[in-house]
Design a protein around this motif. Structure first.
Motif, short mmCIF file in Angstrom:
data_model
loop_
_atom_site.label_atom_id
_atom_site.label_comp_id
_atom_site.label_asym_id
_atom_site.label_seq_id
_atom_site.Cartn_x
_atom_site.Cartn_y
_atom_site.Cartn_z
N PHE A 13 0.86 -1.18 0.00
CA PHE A 13 0.00 0.00 0.00
C PHE A 13 0.89 1.23 0.00
N LYS A 14 0.67 2.12 -0.95
CA LYS A 14 1.38 3.40 -0.97
C LYS A 14 0.49 4.39 -0.25
N ILE A 15 1.05 5.00 0.79
CA ILE A 15 0.28 5.92 1.63
C ILE A 15 0.92 7.30 1.57
N PHE A 16 0.16 8.26 1.07
CA PHE A 16 0.62 9.65 1.03
C PHE A 16 0.18 10.30 2.34
N CYS A 17 1.13 10.90 3.05
CA CYS A 17 0.85 11.40 4.40
C CYS A 17 1.61 12.70 4.66
N ASN A 18 1.37 13.28 5.84
CA ASN A 18 1.98 14.56 6.15
C ASN A 18 3.38 14.42 6.74
N GLN A 19 3.67 13.35 7.44
CA GLN A 19 4.98 13.18 8.07
C GLN A 19 5.30 11.69 8.19
N SER A 20 5.86 11.16 7.13
CA SER A 20 6.06 9.72 7.02
C SER A 20 6.94 9.14 8.12
N LYS A 21 7.87 9.89 8.62
CA LYS A 21 8.78 9.38 9.65
C LYS A 21 8.11 9.28 11.03
#
Length: 100
Positions: free
Chosen positions: A52-60
């Motif tokens: 699953f590719k998840i686009f997010c605000n702060q991946s870390k």
């Protein structure tokens, strides 16, 4: 045989995003530096393992416990018992920052 059938399923983008949004609404992620991890959009990109590719605000900032919470919700919603799962996190502000 049953596992093979589960591993071949395609997860519709709309259903995937609805489930993730509902889960985040029910149990928001912990705050880090005053901000919460937030999912903007997710897509199913592969099987064996499920990707699953998840686009997010702060991946870390996605903690292990919250990642397990998301995985458990997807297993329950899409009947993926026994299926390995990988999240490819993409920071929307900087798409070159990725965490697997």
């Amino acid at each position: 045989r049953q596992l093979d059938k589960r591993m071949a399923r395609k997860i519709p983008t709309g259903r995937l995003n609805n489930k993730l949004y509902k889960m985040a609404e029910r149990m928001p992620s912990p705050k880090y530096d005053g901000r919460r991890f937030r999912i903007y959009y997710a897509v199913h990109t592969g099987n064996r393992p499920y990707k699953f590719k998840i686009f997010c605000n702060q991946s870390k900032k996605l903690g292990d416990s919250y990642k397990r919470f998301l995985q458990a919700g997807l297993v329950e919603e899409f009947e993926l018992d026994g299926c390995p799962m990988v999240f490819d996190m993409v920071d929307k502000k900087n798409p070159y920052v990725r965490e697997e």
